[in-house]
Structures are given as C-alpha cells and as structure tokens.
Design an enzyme around this catalytic site. Structure first.
Site, PDB file in Angstrom:
ATOM      1  N   CYS A 290       0.838  -1.213   0.000  1.00 36.65           N
ATOM      2  CA  CYS A 290       0.000   0.000   0.000  1.00 36.65           C
ATOM      3  C   CYS A 290       0.867   1.256   0.000  1.00 36.65           C
ATOM      4  O   CYS A 290       1.526   1.541  -0.974  1.00 36.65           O
ATOM      5  CB  CYS A 290      -0.982  -0.060   1.173  1.00 36.65           C
ATOM      6  SG  CYS A 290      -2.365   1.073   0.976  1.00 36.65           S
TER       7      CYS A 290
ATOM      8  N   HIS B 195      -3.301  -5.729   1.111  1.00 41.33           N
ATOM      9  CA  HIS B 195      -2.610  -5.918   2.386  1.00 41.33           C
ATOM     10  C   HIS B 195      -2.554  -7.388   2.804  1.00 41.33           C
ATOM     11  O   HIS B 195      -3.455  -7.849   3.519  1.00 41.33           O
ATOM     12  CB  HIS B 195      -3.368  -5.157   3.488  1.00 41.33           C
ATOM     13  CG  HIS B 195      -3.231  -3.674   3.410  1.00 41.33           C
ATOM     14  ND1 HIS B 195      -2.231  -2.983   4.056  1.00 41.33           N
ATOM     15  CD2 HIS B 195      -3.967  -2.747   2.768  1.00 41.33           C
ATOM     16  CE1 HIS B 195      -2.363  -1.687   3.822  1.00 41.33           C
ATOM     17  NE2 HIS B 195      -3.407  -1.516   3.038  1.00 41.33           N
TER      18      HIS B 195
ATOM     19  N   GLU C 299      -0.803  -8.653   5.079  1.00 37.92           N
ATOM     20  CA  GLU C 299      -0.677  -8.730   6.552  1.00 37.92           C
ATOM     21  C   GLU C 299      -2.036  -8.627   7.238  1.00 37.92           C
ATOM     22  O   GLU C 299      -2.156  -8.903   8.425  1.00 37.92           O
ATOM     23  CB  GLU C 299       0.295  -7.659   7.061  1.00 37.92           C
ATOM     24  CG  GLU C 299      -0.273  -6.256   7.237  1.00 37.92           C
ATOM     25  CD  GLU C 299      -0.465  -5.483   5.936  1.00 37.92           C
ATOM     26  OE1 GLU C 299      -0.298  -6.071   4.852  1.00 37.92           O
ATOM     27  OE2 GLU C 299      -0.799  -4.282   6.010  1.00 37.92           O
TER      28      GLU C 299
END
Lengths: 83, 232
Positions: free
Chosen positions: B86, B203, B205
C-alpha cells in the site's frame, strides 16, 4: 524578498479522475459548453532569497526532485517580488 | 533469516506486518525507524502501509527522502528482498525502485474492501507458495491506488512479466468491472526486473486469519520464508 508560484498539472494523456468527475458534476448541475476539465495544483513559495538566479535554481530543483512526479506531472513556475 | 519492518511517521500497518512475521512465520522481526541507517542484516525489508508524513504532497513523496530509504535502495541493488504494501508500494514508486505512479482512484473514494487477485507469477521469492492464476482474497484500503504508467513503459512492464497480481473476479476473470480503482490493466502488484522488489496495494498482513476474513495473505509471507530458507 522573492516569491515563486509553481503550477503543477497532469501531463497530456494522463487521465484526470478529479477533473473528469468535476466535469460531470458541472454538467449535472446544468452548465453547458464544457469539453474537458483538468485539475492541477498551485504552490506558492515565499523565498528568503533576493537573487533571482539563485531562486530559479532552488525552485527548479524543488520541482524536479520533490514537488512533482515526472511520471504523471509537469510544471511551470514564475519568480516574483514579495511584499 | 531476518525480517525488518520500517516505520515512517504516519505508518499505521507496521504493527500488523510485525505481527504477521512474528505470529505467522514464528520469527522475530526487527523494527527500524525511518531515521536509522542500519538495516541490521535483514534479508527482507517490509515497507508498511499508512500515510507517511501525512501524504500531503503526494503519497510516499516525502518518505522516499528518509535516511533509511538510501539503505533500502542499496539493499535492493544487492538483490535483497523488499516488499512495499500500500503506502509502501507508493514509496517504492516515488523512490524509483519500481516504475509508474499512483493516481487518485477513479471513483475518487477511499476504497476499503476485500478483493480477488489473480496470481500472474509464482516463480518469485514472494509467490512460490501460490499457483499461477490462483485467485486469492486480500483486502485493499486506499485512495491512491490507480496505477499509471505511460503506454510504452506499460508495454515493457507487461513484456517483462513484471505484473504479479491483478484485480479479478472470483473465477479469475480480469475485467474492468472488477477494477476497484482504475489501475491500468487491473494492476494490483508489480515487481522490478530482477524480481526482488515487490509492490502491492492489497494488504497480505491483514489476511492472516480465516476468522478475520481471509488467511491467504499467509501464502505471501510463507513464500518469502521458504525462499529465504532455500537460499540459506
């Protein structure tokens, strides 16, 4: 004291989502005669410099290295006299 | 094997990345403040999401001048792994480690949703646990994810197979209807030519637990670990 006014616009051929949306909105509220809207940025600097050549050099470097992204943007600037 | 997570002022996914490495991979990552100039021997550097320096001028435009970024560049030039997620991706673009630029989303809105991604390459350090053309679900959350590159460079990017992820539907079909931000060619993630620097808007994560929507982000972290194990 000198000032600088930097005009940052999107390069030709780069689609402008904000301009396109504004164009549509203006038409939606009834304005006619628009063909294209493109939006940019105006950056105004007050410089702690009195030498025009020096000012030009600094602003040029700021534009190239920081203030614009050459992949999508182009710039023009003028140096003026501050109050 | 060492992972490092860089924190810029305004980063807000650094803890999530830290958590992904710590709990997902069982490794202890190093936290690196943006003013530091020692990568502490990390094999993989993560540039996390967020709003570095507030992103007021352009996303990632100021972060690239952080002292740590010179070291990240040198690390990348040596072939070290770098993954920008990002805002991290935006920083990689601004610093020239990856080609292109991010524009505001074509809908002008901040888009926060889980998207389907088509895996275009599985021969990379970041994707070896994935199948080619596999569809994975990973969240996006950004306002400037509209990837732009001039036509000639875009062709070069495609010819060099540098596109790693594209926005697609659940069957892997890539169409404009599935494009959340107007990115050219539905691009969601790219690598440099050497294949050691990955930038992606989604994302991974945030996709580490099925309970929280998706655990397919693990595949990317697992890939990096497997790669580092292999190369020793």
């Amino acid at each position: 004291m000198l000032t600088a006014e930097i005009r940052v616009t999107l390069k030709e051929g780069v689609l402008d989502p904000q301009g396109t949306t504004l164009n549509r909105s203006l038409e939606n509220i009834g304005y006619k005669g628009l063909k294209e809207v493109r939006m940019g940025k105006l950056i105004q600097l007050t410089l702690d410099l009195n030498d025009r050549a020096q000012a030009k050099e600094l602003v040029e470097e700021l534009c190239l290295k920081v203030l614009t992204n050459p992949v999508i943007e182009q710039y023009q600037f003028t140096i003026g006299e501050g109050k | 094997m060492k992972f490092g997570v860089i924190t810029f002022p305004g980063s807000n996914c650094d803890y999530d990345c830290h958590q992904a490495v710590e709990e997902g991979l069982g490794l202890k990552p190093v936290r690196i403040w943006h003013r530091e100039t020692d990568l502490q021997g990390c094999d993989c550097i993560i540039l996390p999401g967020g709003f570095s320096y507030g992103d007021y001028l352009r996303t990632g435009a100021i972060a690239r001048f952080s002292p740590v970024m010179q070291k990240v560049k040198e690390h990348a030039e040596r072939g070290g792994l770098v993954i920008g997620i990002c805002n991290g991706f935006q920083i990689l673009l601004e610093s020239g480690l990856l080609p292109g630029a991010m524009m505001v989303n074509r809908g002008l809105q901040f888009v926060c949703q889980t998207v389907n991604l088509s895996v275009e390459r599985n021969d990379l350090a970041f994707t070896n646990k994935l199948e080619k053309k596999q569809v994975i679900r990973i969240p996006i959350a950004h306002k400037e994810g509209n990837y732009y590159l001039d036509q000639r460079s875009l062709k070069e990017l495609e010819d060099n197979h540098q596109v790693v992820f594209r926005y697609c539907d659940q069957n892997g079909r890539i169409s404009d209807a599935e494009n959340p931000n107007g990115s050219q060619n539905n691009i969601a993630g790219i690598v440099n030519q050497k294949g050691n620097v990955l930038g992606m808007m989604p994302h991974p994560e945030r996709a580490m637990e099925a309970l929280l929507g998706s655990d397919q982000g693990r595949l990317i972290f697992d890939s990096i670990k497997a790669h580092l194990q292999k190369v020793g």
